[in-house]
Write an enzyme that holds these catalytic residues in place. Structure first.
Site, PDB file in Angstrom:
ATOM      1  N   ARG A 243       0.855  -1.181   0.000  1.00 36.92           N
ATOM      2  CA  ARG A 243       0.000   0.000   0.000  1.00 36.92           C
ATOM      3  C   ARG A 243       0.893   1.234   0.000  1.00 36.92           C
ATOM      4  NH1 ARG A 243      -3.458  -2.732  -1.459  1.00 36.92           N
ATOM      5  NH2 ARG A 243      -5.542  -3.103  -0.621  1.00 36.92           N
ATOM      6  N   GLU A 272      -4.122   7.226  -4.005  1.00 40.68           N
ATOM      7  CA  GLU A 272      -4.401   6.829  -5.401  1.00 40.68           C
ATOM      8  C   GLU A 272      -5.728   7.418  -5.871  1.00 40.68           C
ATOM      9  OE1 GLU A 272      -4.300   2.545  -5.684  1.00 40.68           O
ATOM     10  OE2 GLU A 272      -2.279   2.463  -4.863  1.00 40.68           O
ATOM     11  N   HIS A 290      -1.607   0.074  -9.867  1.00 40.39           N
ATOM     12  CA  HIS A 290      -2.225  -0.903  -8.954  1.00 40.39           C
ATOM     13  C   HIS A 290      -2.730  -2.128  -9.734  1.00 40.39           C
ATOM     14  CE1 HIS A 290      -4.226  -1.226  -4.752  1.00 40.39           C
ATOM     15  NE2 HIS A 290      -4.055  -2.427  -5.273  1.00 40.39           N
TER      16      HIS A 290
HETATM   17  C1  8YV Z   1      -6.836  -5.509  -5.656  1.00 44.37           C
HETATM   18  C2  8YV Z   1      -5.233  -5.266  -3.639  1.00 44.37           C
HETATM   19  O1  8YV Z   1      -6.745  -5.418  -7.019  1.00 44.37           O
HETATM   20  O2  8YV Z   1      -6.466  -7.085  -2.827  1.00 44.37           O
HETATM   21  C3  8YV Z   1      -5.856  -6.083  -2.559  1.00 44.37           C
HETATM   22  O3  8YV Z   1      -5.715  -5.707  -1.381  1.00 44.37           O
HETATM   23  O4  8YV Z   1      -4.504  -4.400  -3.370  1.00 44.37           O
HETATM   24  C4  8YV Z   1      -5.444  -5.474  -5.106  1.00 44.37           C
HETATM   25  O5  8YV Z   1      -4.716  -6.574  -5.522  1.00 44.37           O
HETATM   26  C5  8YV Z   1      -7.729  -4.437  -5.221  1.00 44.37           C
HETATM   27  O6  8YV Z   1      -7.738  -4.342  -3.872  1.00 44.37           O
HETATM   28  C6  8YV Z   1      -9.127  -4.653  -5.784  1.00 44.37           C
HETATM   29  O7  8YV Z   1     -10.143  -4.286  -4.890  1.00 44.37           O
END
Ligand code: 8YV
Length: 324
Positions: A243, A272, A290
């Protein structure tokens, strides 16, 4: 799933892959967001009128105020993500909401993106690509865009959970030596020869490439700060697929600009999609929007996992990925 006579009402906050929406529409009285309009926490609370559950995503800011504004009918938040930093879990627990996530199914896809970033940042792939696209490549030269050789270099992994371990396995295949720091040392079968550092600060000193794999919390905010960057070997490379908030952007940008760090590969950013614009101007950043879990198979699996959790909940069972 045993389909109850009246199907539970489910809000999907974003447009999800077709196969996921088809299953949701088959088993639920589903309210879709086919236009994929991003919704604020307040919008979600309004759209959830009359709903029994919400299938939400990582960009949805479900803070304490938004959770307080949810209609009383909502009993479960199933997030289409492994990360849960967008949900105020304490507020959800206090309200008696169940919260589930989607672990496991995105481990390999995210580890693959981490390796893509390591390779691209080390071998200056974005600079080469930009050179060709700009029509500035005048031909091969013996000293053009020389990068960092990965074989024999040390990869420092902070956070050796599922994704950290998957990155370690891949990096070993490139001849890297893996060092890691984690709350607990892994059993030898999972460690696979990686060197454990009980103190993450000590790991920094040997991390030619540093890859971050821990959750965003109040405690980990801006964990990679100027003091910790200073501990890295000169010319180190920083990778973030976790993150954005775990990195102090000002400190990282200063170290990339001065050459103290060779490069950074980043798939996630604080705030973001409004990332710090300085990242875009630096030649030695490899930036992705992302994409960690962005494969068809993985996004389908994430959606099905979220629906499995919802099915279990509405059938009166404990969902396998219940966090709260
Ligand atoms: C996802 C992510 O694409 O799962 C997670 O926590 O960071 C990503 O891989 C994203 O969160 C989709 O909601």
């Amino acid at each position: 799933m045993t389909i109850p006579s009246q199907r539970p009402r489910l809000l999907l906050t974003r447009h999800l892959p077709d196969a996921v929406e088809e299953r949701a529409a088959r088993d639920y009285d589903a309210r879709l967001n086919t236009a994929d309009t991003p919704l604020s926490g307040t919008d979600i609370a309004a759209a959830a009128a009359g709903m029994d559950g919400i299938l939400c995503c990582a960009g949805d800011r479900l803070d304490a105020a938004s959770i307080a504004a949810l209609p009383a009918s909502v009993r479960i938040l199933a997030t289409f993500s492994v990360g849960t930093d967008h949900i105020d879990l304490s507020a959800a627990a206090a309200r008696g909401l169940t919260v589930t996530n989607t672990p496991d199914v995105l481990t390999d896809a995210t580890a693959d993106i981490a390796l893509l970033l390591i390779l691209g940042a080390a071998r200056r792939a974005p600079e080469g690509e930009r050179m060709i696209r700009a029509g500035q490549w005048t031909g091969w030269t013996p000293t053009q865009l020389l990068g960092t050789h990965l074989g024999g270099r040390r990869l420092g992994i902070i956070g050796m959970g599922r994704i950290g371990q998957a990155v370690a396995r891949r990096a070993a295949a490139f001849g890297m030596t893996v060092h890691y720091s984690n709350r607990q040392r892994l059993p030898a079968s999972l460690e696979q020869g990686a060197v454990f550092h009980p103190d993450a600060e000590d790991l920094l000193g040997v991390a030619d490439v540093l890859s971050l794999h821990f959750p965003a919390t109040a405690e980990t905010r801006h964990w990679l700060n100027a003091a910790r960057i200073e501990r890295l070997p000169p010319g180190a490379i920083v990778i973030n697929t976790a993150r954005g908030s775990v990195v102090d952007d000002t400190a990282l940008i200063a170290a990339l600009r001065s050459g103290r760090l060779a490069a950074a590969g980043l798939d996630v950013f604080e705030n973001e999609p409004n990332l710090n614009p300085a990242y875009r101007d630096l030649p030695n950043t490899f930036l992705l929007p992302h994409l960690g879990s962005a494969t068809v198979d993985t996004r389908n699996a994430m959606g099905f996992r979220a629906l499995d959790n919802l099915d279990a909940f509405f059938a009166g069972r404990t969902p396998s990925d219940k966090i709260v």
